[in-house]
Enzyme design. Sequence first.
Site, PDB file in Angstrom:
ATOM      1  CB  SER A   5      -0.911   0.007   1.227  1.00 48.00           C
ATOM      2  OG  SER A   5      -0.150   0.080   2.404  1.00 48.00           O
TER       3      SER A   5
ATOM      4  CB  THR B  58      -2.673   5.181   3.372  1.00 47.38           C
ATOM      5  OG1 THR B  58      -3.260   5.325   2.088  1.00 47.38           O
ATOM      6  CG2 THR B  58      -2.011   6.484   3.744  1.00 47.38           C
TER       7      THR B  58
ATOM      8  NE  ARG C  91      -7.663   8.282  -6.097  1.00 51.33           N
ATOM      9  CZ  ARG C  91      -7.320   7.947  -4.860  1.00 51.33           C
ATOM     10  NH1 ARG C  91      -6.066   7.667  -4.563  1.00 51.33           N
ATOM     11  NH2 ARG C  91      -8.221   7.884  -3.896  1.00 51.33           N
TER      12      ARG C  91
ATOM     13  N   GLY D 138      -5.036  11.096  -4.500  1.00 52.26           N
ATOM     14  CA  GLY D 138      -5.928  10.868  -3.367  1.00 52.26           C
ATOM     15  C   GLY D 138      -5.836  11.984  -2.339  1.00 52.26           C
ATOM     16  CG  ASP D 139      -6.959  10.848   1.584  1.00 51.62           C
ATOM     17  OD1 ASP D 139      -6.558   9.954   0.808  1.00 51.62           O
ATOM     18  OD2 ASP D 139      -7.113  10.653   2.796  1.00 51.62           O
TER      19      ASP D 139
ATOM     20  CB  THR E  90      -0.875   6.391   0.163  1.00 55.92           C
ATOM     21  OG1 THR E  90      -1.709   5.301  -0.209  1.00 55.92           O
ATOM     22  CG2 THR E  90      -1.181   7.563  -0.755  1.00 55.92           C
TER      23      THR E  90
ATOM     24  CB  THR F 116      -5.631   5.057   6.081  1.00 49.51           C
ATOM     25  OG1 THR F 116      -6.314   4.443   7.176  1.00 49.51           O
ATOM     26  CG2 THR F 116      -4.249   5.486   6.539  1.00 49.51           C
ATOM     27  N   GLY F 117      -7.913   5.217   3.959  1.00 47.90           N
ATOM     28  CA  GLY F 117      -9.199   4.754   3.454  1.00 47.90           C
ATOM     29  C   GLY F 117      -9.605   5.544   2.218  1.00 47.90           C
TER      30      GLY F 117
HETATM   31  N1  ASP Z   1      -6.392   7.348   1.262  1.00 45.46           N
HETATM   32  C1  ASP Z   1      -5.644   6.721   0.215  1.00 45.46           C
HETATM   33  C2  ASP Z   1      -6.089   7.269  -1.102  1.00 45.46           C
HETATM   34  O1  ASP Z   1      -7.274   7.443  -1.312  1.00 45.46           O
HETATM   35  C3  ASP Z   1      -5.744   5.251   0.165  1.00 45.46           C
HETATM   36  C4  ASP Z   1      -5.833   4.548   1.463  1.00 45.46           C
HETATM   37  O2  ASP Z   1      -5.662   5.107   2.522  1.00 45.46           O
HETATM   38  O3  ASP Z   1      -6.065   3.351   1.467  1.00 45.46           O
HETATM   39  O4  ASP Z   1      -5.259   7.445  -1.963  1.00 45.46           O
END
Ligand code: ASP
Length: 358
Positions: free
Chosen positions: A87, A210, A238, A240-241, A228, A261-262
């Site tokens: 990850s 992450t 793309r 992410g956050d 991440t 995370t998520g």
């Molecule tokens: N938050 C991360 C993202 O959307 C991925 C993750 O935390 O699993 O890129």
Amino acid sequence: MSMTRRGFFATVGAGSALGIGGALPALAQQENTGELPRPGKGPIVIGSRNAMAAAARAVEGMRKGEDPLDAVIRGINIVEDDPEDDSVGLGGLPNEEGEVELDSSVMDGRAHKAGAVAGLRRVRNPSSVAALVMRRTDHVLIVGEGALRFARAHGFKEENLLTEKARQVWLEWKEQHSDHDDWLPPEGTEKKKEFGWKTRIDGSDFTYGTIHVSALTPGGDLVGCTSTSGLSFKIPGRIGDSPIIGAGLFVDNQVGAAGSTGRGEANLQNCSSFLVVELMRQGRTPEEACFEALRRIAARTEPRLRNPAGEPGYQLKLYALRRDGLVGGAAMRPADAEMVVHDGNEAKTLRMKTLYGG
Ligand code: ASP
């Protein structure tokens, strides 16, 4: 903000209470006392469930007098360097074209400064590059080709980040995720029509992953980092956050630090980490702040992302560390709802309370 209210949401589930796609619930009321939390003394380190070694390394570094952000980043480097963690960094799951793209941000509460890189290819330690963006440029975020050139200028080694294991997982996804294309699994393996969008053959999810770490220093300052490889099999480019300040990470030296995370898109649409810190500023405990942020995110979740019970079907975890040393977190759903907390003496994996059961 009472325990009862949270208990209700945790046990009953908020799908019907929130009204699917309906109005936001009335925000839990709590007066802003106007008093900021008193500074506590670290080292105290919190992080995502894969942050055990990172937290230990961060505390060890701080105890030896290392710069706290460097101590956190060196901890995160351990996981970025680990080819087995799919990850983050080396061995992270790639985008839909099989290319690993990394995102990371750092924030230093002492100077209220931040740095980040996004869509970085071929360099395994995006957190270290993010720290250089903060310290050695007048910028906060550098992406894609520019981020790679910047890393190159600072002497980072370039390499293929797609491990053999990650390539196999990607290939399996490529061959199995649709029966409307020309990719076929190995001879003798059935092309599975029911194979989910981003679901492993064993039914588990390989979409997210992450590492986040926040630390309170012995001197009462706060720093944080999130790193991440992002959403697996994402559309190239793309973001992410994790590299977005306020979404996957936020630190305010007067209040606290938060990370996540998520499902990154949920954080991007709700500025979750900033929100958690602001709720702590208003007097919420870290756990209450995380729950309130999750409730808002849940209420705003579009129908496409809800399960048959009407609840958000995705995982999202929020981690918070208040300036006075109080720690907490909350998760949308129970799967892997754990966080790491290092109190300066030992690191523990703690189960997080969740907004939804099941
Ligand atoms: N938050 C991360 C993202 O959307 C991925 C993750 O935390 O699993 O890129």
